[in-house]
Scaffold this motif. Structure first.
Motif, PDB file in Angstrom:
ATOM      1  N   LEU A 173      28.635 -13.258  90.510  1.00  0.00           N
ATOM      2  CA  LEU A 173      28.322 -11.840  90.388  1.00  0.00           C
ATOM      3  C   LEU A 173      26.901 -11.584  89.905  1.00  0.00           C
ATOM      4  O   LEU A 173      26.202 -10.710  90.430  1.00  0.00           O
ATOM      5  CB  LEU A 173      29.334 -11.155  89.460  1.00  0.00           C
ATOM      6  N   ASN A 174      26.447 -12.335  88.925  1.00  0.00           N
ATOM      7  CA  ASN A 174      25.108 -12.123  88.377  1.00  0.00           C
ATOM      8  C   ASN A 174      24.040 -12.324  89.448  1.00  0.00           C
ATOM      9  O   ASN A 174      23.113 -11.523  89.572  1.00  0.00           O
ATOM     10  CB  ASN A 174      24.868 -13.049  87.182  1.00  0.00           C
ATOM     11  N   ALA A 175      24.150 -13.372  90.230  1.00  0.00           N
ATOM     12  CA  ALA A 175      23.166 -13.634  91.284  1.00  0.00           C
ATOM     13  C   ALA A 175      23.185 -12.528  92.330  1.00  0.00           C
ATOM     14  O   ALA A 175      22.126 -12.052  92.757  1.00  0.00           O
ATOM     15  CB  ALA A 175      23.437 -14.990  91.941  1.00  0.00           C
ATOM     16  N   VAL A 176      24.368 -12.098  92.725  1.00  0.00           N
ATOM     17  CA  VAL A 176      24.472 -11.026  93.721  1.00  0.00           C
ATOM     18  C   VAL A 176      23.813  -9.758  93.184  1.00  0.00           C
ATOM     19  O   VAL A 176      23.029  -9.100  93.876  1.00  0.00           O
ATOM     20  CB  VAL A 176      25.950 -10.765  94.096  1.00  0.00           C
ATOM     21  N   HIS A 177      24.098  -9.429  91.943  1.00  0.00           N
ATOM     22  CA  HIS A 177      23.534  -8.213  91.343  1.00  0.00           C
ATOM     23  C   HIS A 177      22.006  -8.302  91.225  1.00  0.00           C
ATOM     24  O   HIS A 177      21.293  -7.366  91.601  1.00  0.00           O
ATOM     25  CB  HIS A 177      24.154  -7.973  89.965  1.00  0.00           C
ATOM     26  N   ILE A 178      21.494  -9.410  90.729  1.00  0.00           N
ATOM     27  CA  ILE A 178      20.046  -9.563  90.536  1.00  0.00           C
ATOM     28  C   ILE A 178      19.304  -9.513  91.868  1.00  0.00           C
ATOM     29  O   ILE A 178      18.301  -8.810  92.011  1.00  0.00           O
ATOM     30  CB  ILE A 178      19.732 -10.864  89.775  1.00  0.00           C
ATOM     31  N   ILE A 179      19.785 -10.250  92.843  1.00  0.00           N
ATOM     32  CA  ILE A 179      19.094 -10.289  94.134  1.00  0.00           C
ATOM     33  C   ILE A 179      19.169  -8.937  94.829  1.00  0.00           C
ATOM     34  O   ILE A 179      18.156  -8.435  95.345  1.00  0.00           O
ATOM     35  CB  ILE A 179      19.651 -11.407  95.033  1.00  0.00           C
ATOM     36  N   ASN A 180      20.339  -8.309  94.844  1.00  0.00           N
ATOM     37  CA  ASN A 180      20.443  -6.995  95.478  1.00  0.00           C
ATOM     38  C   ASN A 180      19.552  -5.973  94.776  1.00  0.00           C
ATOM     39  O   ASN A 180      18.926  -5.141  95.431  1.00  0.00           O
ATOM     40  CB  ASN A 180      21.895  -6.525  95.534  1.00  0.00           C
ATOM     41  N   SER A 181      19.454  -6.048  93.461  1.00  0.00           N
ATOM     42  CA  SER A 181      18.570  -5.148  92.719  1.00  0.00           C
ATOM     43  C   SER A 181      17.111  -5.399  93.076  1.00  0.00           C
ATOM     44  O   SER A 181      16.324  -4.455  93.238  1.00  0.00           O
ATOM     45  CB  SER A 181      18.749  -5.328  91.209  1.00  0.00           C
ATOM     46  N   SER A 182      16.739  -6.671  93.214  1.00  0.00           N
ATOM     47  CA  SER A 182      15.343  -7.000  93.534  1.00  0.00           C
ATOM     48  C   SER A 182      14.961  -6.561  94.938  1.00  0.00           C
ATOM     49  O   SER A 182      13.791  -6.319  95.220  1.00  0.00           O
ATOM     50  CB  SER A 182      15.085  -8.497  93.367  1.00  0.00           C
ATOM     51  N   LEU A 183      15.942  -6.439  95.821  1.00  0.00           N
ATOM     52  CA  LEU A 183      15.658  -6.010  97.188  1.00  0.00           C
ATOM     53  C   LEU A 183      15.471  -4.493  97.262  1.00  0.00           C
ATOM     54  O   LEU A 183      14.728  -3.997  98.102  1.00  0.00           O
ATOM     55  CB  LEU A 183      16.786  -6.450  98.125  1.00  0.00           C
ATOM     56  N   VAL A 184      16.145  -3.771  96.378  1.00  0.00           N
ATOM     57  CA  VAL A 184      16.019  -2.313  96.346  1.00  0.00           C
ATOM     58  C   VAL A 184      14.725  -1.906  95.657  1.00  0.00           C
ATOM     59  O   VAL A 184      13.986  -1.050  96.130  1.00  0.00           O
ATOM     60  CB  VAL A 184      17.233  -1.680  95.629  1.00  0.00           C
ATOM     61  N   SER A 185      14.451  -2.534  94.520  1.00  0.00           N
ATOM     62  CA  SER A 185      13.255  -2.232  93.740  1.00  0.00           C
ATOM     63  C   SER A 185      12.759  -3.537  93.133  1.00  0.00           C
ATOM     64  O   SER A 185      13.480  -4.156  92.346  1.00  0.00           O
ATOM     65  CB  SER A 185      13.608  -1.229  92.635  1.00  0.00           C
ATOM     66  N   PRO A 186      11.556  -3.983  93.504  1.00  0.00           N
ATOM     67  CA  PRO A 186      11.067  -5.274  92.998  1.00  0.00           C
ATOM     68  C   PRO A 186      11.148  -5.361  91.470  1.00  0.00           C
ATOM     69  O   PRO A 186      10.810  -4.414  90.767  1.00  0.00           O
ATOM     70  CB  PRO A 186       9.612  -5.315  93.467  1.00  0.00           C
ATOM     71  N   LEU A 187      11.630  -6.497  91.007  1.00  0.00           N
ATOM     72  CA  LEU A 187      11.751  -6.703  89.567  1.00  0.00           C
ATOM     73  C   LEU A 187      10.381  -6.944  88.946  1.00  0.00           C
ATOM     74  O   LEU A 187       9.512  -7.570  89.551  1.00  0.00           O
ATOM     75  CB  LEU A 187      12.651  -7.902  89.273  1.00  0.00           C
ATOM     76  N   LEU A 188      10.201  -6.448  87.740  1.00  0.00           N
ATOM     77  CA  LEU A 188       8.963  -6.679  87.008  1.00  0.00           C
ATOM     78  C   LEU A 188       8.918  -8.127  86.534  1.00  0.00           C
ATOM     79  O   LEU A 188       9.971  -8.762  86.364  1.00  0.00           O
ATOM     80  CB  LEU A 188       8.883  -5.724  85.821  1.00  0.00           C
ATOM     81  N   PRO A 189       7.724  -8.680  86.314  1.00  0.00           N
ATOM     82  CA  PRO A 189       7.599 -10.090  85.914  1.00  0.00           C
ATOM     83  C   PRO A 189       8.441 -10.466  84.701  1.00  0.00           C
ATOM     84  O   PRO A 189       9.041 -11.537  84.671  1.00  0.00           O
ATOM     85  CB  PRO A 189       6.113 -10.258  85.625  1.00  0.00           C
ATOM     86  N   HIS A 190       8.524  -9.601  83.706  1.00  0.00           N
ATOM     87  CA  HIS A 190       9.309  -9.945  82.521  1.00  0.00           C
ATOM     88  C   HIS A 190      10.804 -10.012  82.827  1.00  0.00           C
ATOM     89  O   HIS A 190      11.545 -10.693  82.136  1.00  0.00           O
ATOM     90  CB  HIS A 190       9.024  -8.966  81.369  1.00  0.00           C
ATOM     91  N   SER A 191      11.249  -9.321  83.866  1.00  0.00           N
ATOM     92  CA  SER A 191      12.665  -9.403  84.250  1.00  0.00           C
ATOM     93  C   SER A 191      13.005 -10.778  84.805  1.00  0.00           C
ATOM     94  O   SER A 191      14.069 -11.324  84.543  1.00  0.00           O
ATOM     95  CB  SER A 191      12.996  -8.335  85.288  1.00  0.00           C
ATOM     96  N   TRP A 192      12.085 -11.342  85.602  1.00  0.00           N
ATOM     97  CA  TRP A 192      12.306 -12.675  86.149  1.00  0.00           C
ATOM     98  C   TRP A 192      12.267 -13.728  85.047  1.00  0.00           C
ATOM     99  O   TRP A 192      13.032 -14.681  85.058  1.00  0.00           O
ATOM    100  CB  TRP A 192      11.238 -13.029  87.192  1.00  0.00           C
ATOM    101  N   SER A 193      11.343 -13.563  84.100  1.00  0.00           N
ATOM    102  CA  SER A 193      11.116 -14.618  83.108  1.00  0.00           C
ATOM    103  C   SER A 193      12.315 -14.845  82.191  1.00  0.00           C
ATOM    104  O   SER A 193      12.451 -15.910  81.617  1.00  0.00           O
ATOM    105  CB  SER A 193       9.869 -14.322  82.275  1.00  0.00           C
ATOM    106  N   ALA A 194      13.189 -13.870  82.063  1.00  0.00           N
ATOM    107  CA  ALA A 194      14.359 -14.028  81.202  1.00  0.00           C
ATOM    108  C   ALA A 194      15.507 -14.764  81.896  1.00  0.00           C
ATOM    109  O   ALA A 194      16.506 -15.093  81.262  1.00  0.00           O
ATOM    110  CB  ALA A 194      14.836 -12.659  80.727  1.00  0.00           C
ATOM    111  N   LEU A 195      15.366 -15.026  83.182  1.00  0.00           N
ATOM    112  CA  LEU A 195      16.453 -15.637  83.945  1.00  0.00           C
ATOM    113  C   LEU A 195      16.400 -17.160  83.898  1.00  0.00           C
ATOM    114  O   LEU A 195      15.358 -17.745  84.153  1.00  0.00           O
ATOM    115  CB  LEU A 195      16.380 -15.216  85.415  1.00  0.00           C
ATOM    116  N   PRO A 196      17.522 -17.803  83.613  1.00  0.00           N
ATOM    117  CA  PRO A 196      17.549 -19.258  83.811  1.00  0.00           C
ATOM    118  C   PRO A 196      17.486 -19.508  85.320  1.00  0.00           C
ATOM    119  O   PRO A 196      17.996 -18.700  86.088  1.00  0.00           O
ATOM    120  CB  PRO A 196      18.897 -19.676  83.219  1.00  0.00           C
ATOM    121  N   ALA A 197      16.840 -20.544  85.731  1.00  0.00           N
ATOM    122  CA  ALA A 197      16.681 -20.886  87.153  1.00  0.00           C
ATOM    123  C   ALA A 197      15.926 -19.794  87.907  1.00  0.00           C
ATOM    124  O   ALA A 197      16.178 -19.530  89.070  1.00  0.00           O
ATOM    125  CB  ALA A 197      18.032 -21.170  87.803  1.00  0.00           C
TER     126      ALA A 197
END
Length: 140
Positions: A39-63
């Motif tokens: 679920l987390n991967a689906v949510h993060i990727i779908n969110s990034s496709l709608v509105s690009p994630l800011l750099p600090h959003s990516w940096s908090a993610l493992p992998a």
């Protein structure tokens, strides 16, 4: 997953399977769908496709390099696949649920196989500009 040494987790396996699925969908049938019980991967990727994630959003993610790679593959696809969440370990008879059950069995069985699975590349091109690395832990 040997590239990650002791740092590989089930998350890496889930994300690599999504990366492979996205690459296959990219070269295949238009309007394809990728189903995942992560679920987390689906949510993060779908969110990034709608509105690009800011750099600090990516940096908090493992992998995070794998998340970025997956997002890049899907967003640059001429006919991007849809990414959908399915519930895991259910008695559902839907095709995605049955496929998920089969994949889970193969993933579980792979831990005890004598023949190792094919190696997967590290997504070094999607790493942060500065990333921690040690010869024992690999990329952190």
């Amino acid at each position: 997953m040997d590239n990650y040494a002791n740092g590989a987790t089930i998350l890496h396996g889930e994300l690599y399977s999504l990366v492979v699925s996205a690459l296959l969908a990219r070269s295949g049938v238009p309007n394809s769908a990728i189903h995942s019980d992560h679920l987390n991967a689906v949510h993060i990727i779908n969110s990034s496709l709608v509105s690009p994630l800011l750099p600090h959003s990516w940096s908090a993610l493992p992998a995070r390099s794998l998340y970025r790679w997956l997002s890049l593959i899907i967003s640059s696809s001429p006919n991007p696949p849809t990414l959908s969440h399915i519930n895991a370990h259910t008695t559902s008879s839907s095709l995605p649920a049955q496929a998920n059950a089969i994949v889970d069995v193969h993933a579980h069985d792979s831990h005890s196989r004598l023949i190792r699975p094919y190696p997967v590349p590290s997504a070094t091109f999607a790493l942060n500009t500065f990333s921690l690395y040690s010869s024992t832990s690999k990329f952190v």
